[in-house]
Scaffold this motif. Structure first.
Motif, PDB file in Angstrom:
ATOM      1  N   LEU A  34       0.841  -1.194   0.000  1.00 17.27           N
ATOM      2  CA  LEU A  34       0.000   0.000   0.000  1.00 17.27           C
ATOM      3  C   LEU A  34       0.877   1.245   0.000  1.00 17.27           C
ATOM      4  O   LEU A  34       1.993   1.231   0.515  1.00 17.27           O
ATOM      5  N   ALA A  35       0.344   2.324  -0.563  1.00 17.73           N
ATOM      6  CA  ALA A  35       1.021   3.620  -0.531  1.00 17.73           C
ATOM      7  C   ALA A  35       0.054   4.663   0.009  1.00 17.73           C
ATOM      8  O   ALA A  35      -1.151   4.625  -0.296  1.00 17.73           O
ATOM      9  N   VAL A  36       0.573   5.556   0.814  1.00 20.62           N
ATOM     10  CA  VAL A  36      -0.255   6.640   1.329  1.00 20.62           C
ATOM     11  C   VAL A  36      -0.676   7.532   0.164  1.00 20.62           C
ATOM     12  O   VAL A  36       0.136   7.892  -0.695  1.00 20.62           O
ATOM     13  N   ASP A  37      -1.963   7.866   0.107  1.00 20.09           N
ATOM     14  CA  ASP A  37      -2.524   8.634  -1.011  1.00 20.09           C
ATOM     15  C   ASP A  37      -2.112  10.106  -0.890  1.00 20.09           C
ATOM     16  O   ASP A  37      -2.637  10.860  -0.051  1.00 20.09           O
ATOM     17  N   THR A  38      -1.146  10.495  -1.693  1.00 16.18           N
ATOM     18  CA  THR A  38      -0.688  11.889  -1.742  1.00 16.18           C
ATOM     19  C   THR A  38      -0.653  12.332  -3.201  1.00 16.18           C
ATOM     20  O   THR A  38      -0.996  11.575  -4.110  1.00 16.18           O
ATOM     21  N   ASP A  39      -0.222  13.577  -3.426  1.00 22.86           N
ATOM     22  CA  ASP A  39      -0.120  14.073  -4.801  1.00 22.86           C
ATOM     23  C   ASP A  39       0.931  13.297  -5.591  1.00 22.86           C
ATOM     24  O   ASP A  39       0.811  13.143  -6.802  1.00 22.86           O
ATOM     25  N   ASP A  40       1.964  12.812  -4.912  1.00 20.61           N
ATOM     26  CA  ASP A  40       3.007  12.031  -5.575  1.00 20.61           C
ATOM     27  C   ASP A  40       3.063  10.663  -4.900  1.00 20.61           C
ATOM     28  O   ASP A  40       3.815  10.443  -3.944  1.00 20.61           O
ATOM     29  N   VAL A  41       2.227   9.740  -5.406  1.00 21.24           N
ATOM     30  CA  VAL A  41       2.095   8.420  -4.781  1.00 21.24           C
ATOM     31  C   VAL A  41       3.401   7.642  -4.839  1.00 21.24           C
ATOM     32  O   VAL A  41       3.758   6.902  -3.914  1.00 21.24           O
ATOM     33  N   GLU A  42       4.150   7.800  -5.935  1.00 22.95           N
ATOM     34  CA  GLU A  42       5.378   7.031  -6.105  1.00 22.95           C
ATOM     35  C   GLU A  42       6.404   7.345  -5.021  1.00 22.95           C
ATOM     36  O   GLU A  42       7.253   6.517  -4.697  1.00 22.95           O
ATOM     37  N   ARG A  43       6.360   8.564  -4.461  1.00 21.03           N
ATOM     38  CA  ARG A  43       7.337   8.954  -3.447  1.00 21.03           C
ATOM     39  C   ARG A  43       6.756   8.928  -2.032  1.00 21.03           C
ATOM     40  O   ARG A  43       7.454   9.256  -1.081  1.00 21.03           O
ATOM     41  N   SER A  44       5.505   8.562  -1.915  1.00 18.37           N
ATOM     42  CA  SER A  44       4.888   8.548  -0.592  1.00 18.37           C
ATOM     43  C   SER A  44       5.282   7.277   0.169  1.00 18.37           C
ATOM     44  O   SER A  44       5.866   6.347  -0.392  1.00 18.37           O
ATOM     45  N   GLU A  45       4.959   7.240   1.452  1.00 23.73           N
ATOM     46  CA  GLU A  45       5.317   6.096   2.282  1.00 23.73           C
ATOM     47  C   GLU A  45       4.555   4.852   1.822  1.00 23.73           C
ATOM     48  O   GLU A  45       3.376   4.924   1.453  1.00 23.73           O
ATOM     49  N   GLN A  46       5.236   3.711   1.860  1.00 19.50           N
ATOM     50  CA  GLN A  46       4.642   2.446   1.428  1.00 19.50           C
ATOM     51  C   GLN A  46       4.729   1.429   2.563  1.00 19.50           C
ATOM     52  O   GLN A  46       5.699   1.398   3.321  1.00 19.50           O
ATOM     53  N   TYR A  47       3.691   0.576   2.646  1.00 18.07           N
ATOM     54  CA  TYR A  47       3.603  -0.424   3.717  1.00 18.07           C
ATOM     55  C   TYR A  47       3.151  -1.761   3.126  1.00 18.07           C
ATOM     56  O   TYR A  47       2.228  -1.812   2.314  1.00 18.07           O
ATOM     57  N   LYS A  48       3.798  -2.836   3.563  1.00 20.44           N
ATOM     58  CA  LYS A  48       3.407  -4.174   3.139  1.00 20.44           C
ATOM     59  C   LYS A  48       2.201  -4.645   3.952  1.00 20.44           C
ATOM     60  O   LYS A  48       1.963  -4.174   5.061  1.00 20.44           O
ATOM     61  N   PHE A  49       1.453  -5.619   3.395  1.00 23.29           N
ATOM     62  CA  PHE A  49       0.317  -6.178   4.118  1.00 23.29           C
ATOM     63  C   PHE A  49       0.066  -7.615   3.682  1.00 23.29           C
ATOM     64  O   PHE A  49       0.458  -8.031   2.587  1.00 23.29           O
ATOM     65  N   GLY A  50      -0.581  -8.369   4.570  1.00 23.56           N
ATOM     66  CA  GLY A  50      -1.004  -9.743   4.291  1.00 23.56           C
ATOM     67  C   GLY A  50      -2.491  -9.894   4.523  1.00 23.56           C
ATOM     68  O   GLY A  50      -3.189  -8.916   4.835  1.00 23.56           O
ATOM     69  N   ILE A  51      -2.989 -11.136   4.399  1.00 28.80           N
ATOM     70  CA  ILE A  51      -4.428 -11.375   4.540  1.00 28.80           C
ATOM     71  C   ILE A  51      -4.914 -11.036   5.948  1.00 28.80           C
ATOM     72  O   ILE A  51      -6.050 -10.611   6.143  1.00 28.80           O
ATOM     73  N   SER A  52      -4.036 -11.179   6.946  1.00 28.66           N
ATOM     74  CA  SER A  52      -4.443 -10.910   8.329  1.00 28.66           C
ATOM     75  C   SER A  52      -4.689  -9.426   8.574  1.00 28.66           C
ATOM     76  O   SER A  52      -5.358  -9.057   9.547  1.00 28.66           O
ATOM     77  N   GLY A  53      -4.182  -8.551   7.703  1.00 30.43           N
ATOM     78  CA  GLY A  53      -4.372  -7.121   7.890  1.00 30.43           C
ATOM     79  C   GLY A  53      -5.600  -6.569   7.209  1.00 30.43           C
ATOM     80  O   GLY A  53      -5.911  -5.385   7.364  1.00 30.43           O
ATOM     81  N   VAL A  54      -6.320  -7.393   6.445  1.00 33.32           N
ATOM     82  CA  VAL A  54      -7.501  -6.939   5.700  1.00 33.32           C
ATOM     83  C   VAL A  54      -8.747  -7.181   6.549  1.00 33.32           C
ATOM     84  O   VAL A  54      -8.918  -8.263   7.118  1.00 33.32           O
TER      85      VAL A  54
END
Length: 579
Positions: free
Chosen positions: A402-422
């Motif tokens: 996942l990436a935090v929704d900002t004006d520049d998504v490519e440079r925004s913070e990114q976080y991994k996730f698995g099925i347990s986080g949904v």
């Protein structure tokens, strides 16, 4: 590769065929239309290796009209089976036939348990072993005589049943002066034993009861010992190698020591105390037996995907998935499995295609068993950069991103996730989906919720486990759905009004409905207030078209809502009017 059609009558029998099975068949050509089809289909043994399903063994104990019962050697169960599941129906099955099979559940059975045997293959006589030999040529004394068990009867209603417990006896023997005892069961081949009889026996690990038992009992008076050395020679020979317990109370003479061993019996070291000869220990064999007896390491994880007869488990580190077949689920009831369920499992010693391992001995854990890291308070708006591999099997990485929704998504913070986080695990997240999420103390995304437009439609048709909604996701095609996507396992019928969201398979490009909940059933009352249904219908319309907004509700002449006057009041008012 060429695809060839086949029908139910083209199998050599009525056994269960599964997607991905390896089969052997003949090709037949219809003389009328020259179309080809597969016929005389038989299942190959390679299917069981590829599928990873758990194959068990047993012996036929009862045969009834269209079914029978197998006494399993791997579990304490008298297992139901149908004749139609025989892979080779040309040869009739008989009592005491040895079989290999896969255990599944059959909800149509009315007996105490729903397990049944499928994909049944015959085995050569002597293949089925009730236990694993641990030690042989031991001597002991009968302390309790085993009784003949009651006859093993099938249940009154079709279904599997746990057989009654054996009325076991007890054998006493000594290991390095320590008194040991083992249970043994009655066998017609055993001599008529009484308390105090000295016997020779073997030690086996019972696969059915998962414990050590004494087997192959022989009365010592029936054992002929040629070339027996003298008492003094035997004593000196044994004493030079091990410490013999001469004071064993059940020993008749030094040449008849009950058991002599340099290791406890549970360490699986073979013993040879017969004829007074010194015991010889094979260290390589002992170490191999020790390693085989050690319990396999247990792992924990989350159910990440469920298919028709198999699924995948997400590891605790959320970085990979482990294949499992439904036959390897303890208890056999896979209907209770849900995405995100916490499970415990071990890894199979066998490897599948590409060297991949599979899970077995899968046990469902109570919810909340696995500890979860602390969730931070900040809530983010984000976009799915990469889904979990179950949504896109072509990707190499398992975990999503996942990436935090900002004006520049490519440079925004990114976080991994698995099925347990949904949060809604059946609502598969896809690339570019808008979500809200939080981050836990380990830096992984959690509490992920998809922000999708809710739609409302009616059920068009239902065919078994799937159906179609009156909604055109593609031109001229109604929207497909699977019954597993319906909340609370509600059974839908044509005409039911449902609420849903649409997902699109990135590999095939086809759309389907998920996260389905029934709003109103046919001929029934709405499960939601009419006010909420009206609001939802307004929210689900196409935003590109003009919208009609109610500013004020209508009122009657007297200021009340609607026309609440009675007929009598209306008649009086009408009579008072002057024309």
């Amino acid at each position: 590769m060429v695809e060839v059609k086949f029908g139910e009558r083209d199998q050599r029998g009525e056994f269960t065929l599964r997607h991905g099975d390896w089969v052997e068949f003949n090709i037949a050509t219809d003389r009328r239309d020259r179309l080809q089809k597969a016929t005389n289909i038989t299942l190959l043994d390679d299917s069981f290796t590829v599928s990873g399903e758990r194959r068990e063994q047993g012996v036929v104990k009862h045969l009834i009209q269209e079914c029978g019962y197998i006494l399993c050697c791997d579990r304490d169960l008298l297992l139901h089976f149908h004749y139609r599941e025989l892979l080779d129906p040309s040869t009739p099955v008989t009592i005491d036939d040895e079989l290999a099979f896969t255990v599944t559940t059959d909800s149509t059975l009315t007996g105490p348990r729903k397990e049944t045997a499928t994909r049944i293959a015959r085995l050569s006589p002597g293949t089925v072993a009730e236990g694993v030999l641990v030690q042989d040529m031991l001597q002991g004394q009968v302390n309790v005589v085993a009784e003949k068990p009651p006859p093993l009867l099938p249940p009154n209603n079709p279904g599997s049943v746990v057989p009654p417990k054996d009325l076991t006896g007890e054998i006493v023997y000594f290991v390095e002066g320590v008194r040991q005892s083992l249970a043994y069961s009655f066998q017609d081949t055993y001599p008529d034993l009484v308390v105090g009889d000295k016997v020779r026996f073997c030690v086996q690990l019972s696969k059915r009861h998962k414990k050590m038992v004494a087997t192959d009992l022989v009365l010592m008076s029936e054992v002929k010992v040629p070339n027996q050395p003298s008492t003094s020679e035997a004593t000196n020979t044994v004493a030079s190698d091990v410490n013999v317990e001469n004071s064993a109370p059940v020993s008749a003479a030094p040449t008849e020591q009950l058991a002599v061993s340099t290791e406890p019996v549970n360490d699986l070291v073979p013993v040879s105390a017969v004829n007074g000869s010194s015991p010889k220990v094979n260290s390589k064999k002992a170490s191999a037996q020790k390693s085989s007896k050690q319990p396999r390491q247990s792992y924990q994880g989350y159910v990440a995907a469920l298919k028709e007869s198999f699924g995948f488990i997400e590891t605790l580190s959320h970085d990979k998935e482990i294949f499992f077949h439904f036959s390897n689920v303890e208890g056999g009831d896979t209907t209770k499995l849900e995405l995100g369920d916490e499970v415990e499992y071990s890894l199979s010693s066998r490897t599948g295609p590409g060297g991949k391992v599979s899970a077995e001995n899968i046990t469902l854990l109570p919810k909340g068993t696995l500890p979860q890291p602390k969730v931070l308070e900040t809530v983010y708006n984000g976009l799915v950069i990469r889904p979990i591999r179950s949504s896109n099997p072509d990707q190499t990485e398992y975990c999503g991103l996942l990436a935090v929704d900002t004006d520049d998504v490519e440079r925004s913070e990114q976080y991994k996730f698995g099925i347990s986080g949904v949060v809604r695990k059946r609502e598969l997240l896809q690339k570019a989906d808008t979500v809200t999420f939080q981050v836990d103390a380990t830096g992984w995304a959690t509490c992920i919720t998809a922000v999708r437009k809710k739609l409302i439609a009616t059920v068009d048709t239902v065919k078994g486990q799937y159906g179609f909604l009156n909604y055109e996701a593609e031109e001229g095609k109604k929207l497909f759905f699977h019954q597993s996507e319906v909340k609370d396992k509600t059974t839908l019928s044509p005409g039911d009004e449902v609420e849903f969201v649409i997902i699109t398979n990135q590999k095939t490009g086809k759309s389907s409905a998920c996260n389905i909940s029934r709003i109103m059933s046919v001929g029934g009352q709405s499960r939601r207030p009419q006010r909420l249904i009206s609001q939802l219908k307004t929210m689900s319309v196409d935003q590109s078209k003009p919208r009609l907004l109610v500013v004020r509700q209508p009122k009657g002449p007297d200021g009340t809502k609607g026309f609440s006057l009675t007929r009598e009041q209306l008649a009086l008012n009408f009579a008072g009017l002057a024309f």
